[in-house]
Each structure stands twice: as structure tokens, then as C-alpha cells.
Design an enzyme around this catalytic site. Structure first.
Site, PDB file in Angstrom:
ATOM      1  N   CYS A 173       0.762   3.910   6.203  1.00 41.34           N
ATOM      2  CA  CYS A 173       0.109   3.498   4.859  1.00 41.34           C
ATOM      3  C   CYS A 173      -0.201   2.308   5.160  1.00 41.34           C
ATOM      4  CB  CYS A 173       1.249   4.720   3.872  1.00 41.34           C
ATOM      5  SG  CYS A 173       0.670   4.477   2.513  1.00 41.34           S
ATOM      6  N   HIS A 175       1.191  -3.889   2.670  1.00 39.60           N
ATOM      7  CA  HIS A 175       1.326  -5.126   2.800  1.00 39.60           C
ATOM      8  C   HIS A 175       2.328  -5.777   3.206  1.00 39.60           C
ATOM      9  CE1 HIS A 175      -1.375  -3.789   0.005  1.00 39.60           C
ATOM     10  NE2 HIS A 175      -1.619  -3.220  -0.669  1.00 39.60           N
ATOM     11  N   SER A 235       0.713   0.640   2.028  1.00 40.95           N
ATOM     12  CA  SER A 235       1.821  -0.315   1.675  1.00 40.95           C
ATOM     13  C   SER A 235       2.940  -1.061   3.187  1.00 40.95           C
ATOM     14  CB  SER A 235       3.105   0.845   1.351  1.00 40.95           C
ATOM     15  OG  SER A 235       1.908   1.941   0.282  1.00 40.95           O
ATOM     16  N   HIS A 259       7.295   5.913   5.859  1.00 34.18           N
ATOM     17  CA  HIS A 259       7.943   6.298   4.502  1.00 34.18           C
ATOM     18  C   HIS A 259       7.162   7.606   4.418  1.00 34.18           C
ATOM     19  CE1 HIS A 259       4.266   3.409   3.028  1.00 34.18           C
ATOM     20  NE2 HIS A 259       4.069   4.745   2.183  1.00 34.18           N
ATOM     21  N   CYS A 271       3.132  10.807   1.732  1.00 30.71           N
ATOM     22  CA  CYS A 271       2.795   9.735   1.470  1.00 30.71           C
ATOM     23  C   CYS A 271       2.331  10.057   0.710  1.00 30.71           C
ATOM     24  CB  CYS A 271       2.944   8.744   1.923  1.00 30.71           C
ATOM     25  SG  CYS A 271       1.975   7.207   0.371  1.00 30.71           S
TER      26      CYS A 271
HETATM   27  P1  CND Z   1      -6.245   2.169   3.143  1.00 35.79           P
HETATM   28  O1  CND Z   1      -6.261   1.148   4.298  1.00 35.79           O
HETATM   29  O2  CND Z   1      -6.643   2.930   4.134  1.00 35.79           O
HETATM   30  O3  CND Z   1      -7.496   2.327   1.840  1.00 35.79           O
HETATM   31  C1  CND Z   1      -8.480   1.239   1.499  1.00 35.79           C
HETATM   32  C2  CND Z   1      -9.697   1.369   1.398  1.00 35.79           C
HETATM   33  O4  CND Z   1     -10.219   0.575   0.391  1.00 35.79           O
HETATM   34  C3  CND Z   1     -10.222   1.626   2.813  1.00 35.79           C
HETATM   35  O5  CND Z   1     -11.574   1.981   3.167  1.00 35.79           O
HETATM   36  C4  CND Z   1     -11.352  -0.147   2.764  1.00 35.79           C
HETATM   37  O6  CND Z   1     -12.417  -0.699   2.979  1.00 35.79           O
HETATM   38  C5  CND Z   1     -11.071   0.018   0.689  1.00 35.79           C
HETATM   39  N1  CND Z   1     -11.974  -1.344   0.243  1.00 35.79           N
HETATM   40  C6  CND Z   1     -10.953  -2.472   0.116  1.00 35.79           C
HETATM   41  N2  CND Z   1     -11.862  -3.115  -0.640  1.00 35.79           N
HETATM   42  C7  CND Z   1     -12.284  -3.018  -1.358  1.00 35.79           C
HETATM   43  C8  CND Z   1     -13.418  -3.028  -2.369  1.00 35.79           C
HETATM   44  N3  CND Z   1     -13.164  -4.549  -2.928  1.00 35.79           N
HETATM   45  N4  CND Z   1     -13.739  -2.260  -3.127  1.00 35.79           N
HETATM   46  C9  CND Z   1     -14.200  -0.850  -2.826  1.00 35.79           C
HETATM   47  N5  CND Z   1     -13.054  -0.785  -1.359  1.00 35.79           N
HETATM   48  C10 CND Z   1     -12.484  -1.319  -1.073  1.00 35.79           C
HETATM   49  O7  CND Z   1      -5.499   2.034   2.391  1.00 35.79           O
HETATM   50  P2  CND Z   1      -4.528   3.591   1.399  1.00 35.79           P
HETATM   51  O8  CND Z   1      -5.314   4.272   1.479  1.00 35.79           O
HETATM   52  O9  CND Z   1      -3.520   3.717   2.338  1.00 35.79           O
HETATM   53  O10 CND Z   1      -3.501   2.720   0.143  1.00 35.79           O
HETATM   54  C11 CND Z   1      -4.287   2.929  -0.756  1.00 35.79           C
HETATM   55  C12 CND Z   1      -3.081   1.996  -1.729  1.00 35.79           C
HETATM   56  O11 CND Z   1      -2.848   2.904  -2.362  1.00 35.79           O
HETATM   57  C13 CND Z   1      -2.539   0.299  -0.642  1.00 35.79           C
HETATM   58  O12 CND Z   1      -2.301  -0.980  -1.914  1.00 35.79           O
HETATM   59  C14 CND Z   1      -1.096   1.006  -1.242  1.00 35.79           C
HETATM   60  O13 CND Z   1      -0.719   0.291  -0.868  1.00 35.79           O
HETATM   61  C15 CND Z   1      -1.425   1.958  -1.988  1.00 35.79           C
HETATM   62  C16 CND Z   1      -0.781   2.751  -2.418  1.00 35.79           C
HETATM   63  C17 CND Z   1       0.006   3.655  -3.627  1.00 35.79           C
HETATM   64  C18 CND Z   1       1.257   4.337  -4.115  1.00 35.79           C
HETATM   65  C19 CND Z   1       1.704   4.682  -4.590  1.00 35.79           C
HETATM   66  O14 CND Z   1       2.563   5.645  -5.102  1.00 35.79           O
HETATM   67  N6  CND Z   1       0.998   4.264  -6.027  1.00 35.79           N
HETATM   68  C20 CND Z   1       2.173   4.727  -2.259  1.00 35.79           C
HETATM   69  N7  CND Z   1       1.139   5.124  -1.012  1.00 35.79           N
HETATM   70  C21 CND Z   1       0.390   3.566  -1.516  1.00 35.79           C
HETATM   71 ZN    ZN Z   2       2.504   5.173   1.348  1.00 39.42          ZN
END
Ligand code: CND
Ligand code: ZN
Length: 366
Positions: free
Chosen positions: A40, A45, A42, A61, A168
Site C-alpha cells: 500500500c 510514505h 502508506s 498492514h 486495507c
Molecule cells: P497509489 O499510489 O496506488 O495511488 C495513487 C494514485 O494517485 C495513482 O494512480 C497516481 O497516478 C495518482 N495521482 C498522483 N498524483 C496525482 C494528481 N496530482 N492528480 C491525480 N492523480 C494523481 O496509492 P494507494 O491507492 O495505495 O493510496 C492512496 C492514498 O491513500 C495514500 O496517501 C495512502 O497512504 C492512503 C491510505 C489511507 C488510508 C486511510 O485509512 N485513510 C489507508 N490506506 C492508505
Molecule cells: Zn493501506
């Protein structure tokens, strides 16, 4: 016992795959043989140093596996049970747990920040020195000791690599649409970021009956995937200004705009895409210390901005439901798995995620 795990030592450095010591489960804990763990953003990061984490730490996770042994007093599972691991350890007794919001558990939050089990100690060590557990899961390892409250029993005919994704990305994404936003049938939705989590917001909105789902990403192949998951319209934000495009496609703005990347600029875009009375939902995790600025008077238009932690998960209610939806052919999980890697190649999996090549990669121990 000895386990093989991917260990995070410091940012900007590859994970080290090495042997660690894992203690037996203590009272109220469970030893799980990990079958699979998803990769993931996260975790990326943490690797990139954008969000701090105690180290050394075993990441991962988004995992599922089979119970191997249980500690004293554990009654919910027994050896042989198949489980998804929840990444939000919950005490079951604090006020958040009592009101049915275990994703916000006071003690779970502390344990997550400290990289420990709920009692503040670790079960992992190396040469007698503690090694921390990400989210009390530490799923990039052959085995994991987790709190009893973090295991969710599932039916045994559910494939464990698919089940891991529910740990997740699927729970977070589908839950953000269904539990947090409570997307209404016939409504308009925008989703910024179509990665492993964003695709699940899209399929959650589709399950909830949204009429129009506008997917926004920078990569055309992500937007194609978004259509497979239920998007009705797509916007490539590298070619057109996304707020204007979404407002045009939705006659002035959407009912629900989800940010699923983790950047102040895109959080602001989500807020601006929501119509009067609409809602912006922040799912992405931004670099620590980030701030977002919003126009103050727009709140008089009754716009809401909210966050979504783990899709508002009540793991033992929601995760078995997601399993049932998959088994009934109503939830896409197979299509999420772009690549499968052995633990030894985990750094390649993170590089593929960084480059935007995959929806999800899974580290498989099967
Ligand atoms: P992943 O990297 O798979 O997806 C991110 C997407 O965003 C990609 O397809 C990128 O091409 C796109 N992207 C990047 N920049 C831009 C932009 N400026 N405009 C449009 N699209 C863009 O990431 P993921 O899906 O695994 O995770 C996404 C977020 O969710 C990340 O910040 C992660 O830490 C967070 C997250 C949150 C939670 C929660 O509980 N809230 C749980 N897990 C993950
Ligand atoms: Zn996650």
C-alpha cells in the site's frame, strides 16, 4: 521462533529481508502464518520519509493468513482459522470502541504511533533489541503476532491473497464511500487518485448506486482501470484542469468528492469539486506537517469536509460482508492484483508502486 521479514531501518533505504525473532503470543494475542500482504502507498510514505515511523520496523498492514497458535484467554479464533488482519488495533473498551468507532480507538492509536502491541511492547526482536510492528500487523513477514481484536475470521473457501486486499485498500476505499460518505443512489461522485485505494472508492460508490462516477488521475492506464471498477467518466489531470472538468461533467459540482492521494493541492481540488451542500472526503495520507487552506465563506454553502480512517471500518462486521460480496461476484478483487512478488523482491514491488505501474502488488507466502 525465527521468522523472515522485510525490515525498515531508515527512509530512502531499501527494506532488508532478514531473519528476526518472534515471541509466542501473550494473553489476548494470536500467532498467524501470513499468506499474503498487499503493498500500500502508506508504506511507501514511510519508506520515503514523508511520515515518521519508529525503526527498525516490519512494515505491511494489508494481510491475511491462517491462525497457528493463540495466547491465553483467546476465544474468538483457534488454530486453523482463516483470518484477515485489521490494521487498526482496538481495545474494545474505550469510548470510541463503545460507540462503534473502533477505527478511532484511543489505545489502538497509541500502539500504532509507537509501533507496538496494545501493551506498549514488541514481540519482534533482533539480537535482543526490539523491532517494531507497523499497525500491530507487521505483515511483510512469514508470521505475525497480533492482538485478538485485530483478527477477523473469514470463510475458508475465500482465497487468502484476495482476502489480504480487504485488510486495507478494499476496506478503506469501499468503506469511505459506504460508511463515511454514505453515498446515495443516483448521486454524483468524483474520485481523485485511482490507485489501489481509489479504485475501491470507485467500486464502493458503484455498489452504493451512484449515477455518475468521475475518475481523476494523471495516468491513462489508471483511468482505464477506473472504468472497469465503475467510473462513468474520466479526467486526465495532466491534460486538463480537474476542477473545471469535473464541474463541467457534473453540472456544477458533485455530491461527494474523494481525495485518495495524500496531497494538500488535491485535497483542495476535492473541496472545490463538491457542489453546494456537497461533501469532500479525505482518504489520502499527506506528508506530516502538511496544511490545507480553504475559502472561509464557502462553509455557508453547507459544504462539508471530512476524513475517513480505514473507511470507518467495523472490521468484524464489514470485512466478512466484503468477502461475501466477492464470493457472490459483486466485488472486484482479482482485477486489483497487478503483480505477485516473493518477499525477497519486495523492493521491486515498492518501486513499481512509486512509478504508478500497478493497481496493487501482493507479497505472497503461499
Ligand atoms: P497509489 O499510489 O496506488 O495511488 C495513487 C494514485 O494517485 C495513482 O494512480 C497516481 O497516478 C495518482 N495521482 C498522483 N498524483 C496525482 C494528481 N496530482 N492528480 C491525480 N492523480 C494523481 O496509492 P494507494 O491507492 O495505495 O493510496 C492512496 C492514498 O491513500 C495514500 O496517501 C495512502 O497512504 C492512503 C491510505 C489511507 C488510508 C486511510 O485509512 N485513510 C489507508 N490506506 C492508505
Ligand atoms: Zn493501506
Amino acid at each position: 521462533m525465527k521468522v523472515k521479514a522485510a525490515v525498515f531501518y531508515r527512509p530512502q533505504q531499501p527494506l532488508a529481508v532478514e531473519e528476526l525473532d518472534l515471541e509466542e503470543p501473550r494473553a489476548g494475542e494470536v500467532l498467524v502464518r501470513v499468506a499474503a500482504c498487499g503493498v500500500c502507498h502508506s508504506d511507501l510514505h514511510f519508506l520515503d520519509g514523508l511520515v515518521p515511523l519508529p525503526s527498525p520496523c516490519v512494515l505491511g498492514h494489508e494481510a491475511a493468513g491462517v491462525v497457528e497458535r493463540v495466547g491465553e484467554g483467546v476465544t474468538y479464533v483457534q488454530p486453523g482459522d482463516h483470518v484477515i488482519l485489521s490494521f487498526a488495533p482496538a481495545c474494545g473498551r474505550c469510548s470510541y470502541c463503545e460507540v462503534g468507532r473502533p477505527n478511532l480507538c484511543t489505545y489502538g492509536g497509541r500502539a500504532m504511533a509507537a509501533g507496538t502491541m496494545l501493551d506498549g511492547t514488541t514481540r519482534l526482536s533482533r539480537d535482543g533489541q526490539p523491532v517494531y510492528h507497523e499497525a500491530a500487523v507487521a505483515g511483510f513477514a512469514t508470521h505475525a503476532v497480533v492482538p485478538e481484536a485485530s483478527v477477523v475470521k473469514i470463510r475458508e473457501d475465500m482465497p487468502l491473497d484476495r482476502a489480504a486486499l480487504i485488510g486495507c485498500g478494499v476496506m478503506t476505499g469501499v468503506g469511505a464511500a459506504i460508511n463515511t460518505a454514505k453515498v446515495q443512489p443516483g448521486s454524483d461522485v468524483a474520485v481523485i487518485g485511482c490507485g489501489g485505494v481509489g479504485l475501491n472508492v470507485i467500486q464502493g460508490a458503484a455498489l452504493a448506486g451512484a449515477a455518475r462516477i468521475i475518475a481523476v488521475d494523471l495516468l491513462d492506464h489508471k483511468l482505464e482501470l477506473a472504468r472497469q471498477f465503475g467510473a462513468t467518466d474520466t479526467v486526465n489531470a495532466s491534460r486538463e484542469e480537474p476542477v473545471t472538468a469535473v464541474r463541467r461533467l457534473s453540472a456544477g459540482g458533485v455530491d461527494y468528492a474523494f481525495e485518495v492521494i495524500g496531497r494538500p493541492e488535491t485535497i483542495r481540488q476535492a473541496f472545490d469539486m463538491a457542489r453546494r451542500g456537497g461533501m469532500a472526503i479525505v482518504v489520502g495520507l499527506s506528508p506530516s506537517g502538511s496544511h490545507v487552506s480553504l475559502p472561509a465563506n464557502i462553509f455557508l454553502m453547507e459544504k462539508t469536509i471530512t476524513g475517513s480512517a480505514y473507511g470507518g471500518a467495523r472490521p468484524r462486521v464489514d470485512m466478512p460482508r466484503l468477502v461475501e460480496l466477492y464470493m457472490a461476484g459483486k466485488l472486484k478483487l482479482d482485477e486489483l492484483i497487478s503483480r505477485v512478488y516473493p518477499l525477497e523482491r519486495i523492493n521491486e514491488a515498492f518501486e513499481a508502486l512509486r512509478q504508478g505501474e500497478v493497481a496493487r502488488s501482493v507479497i505472497s507466502f503461499l
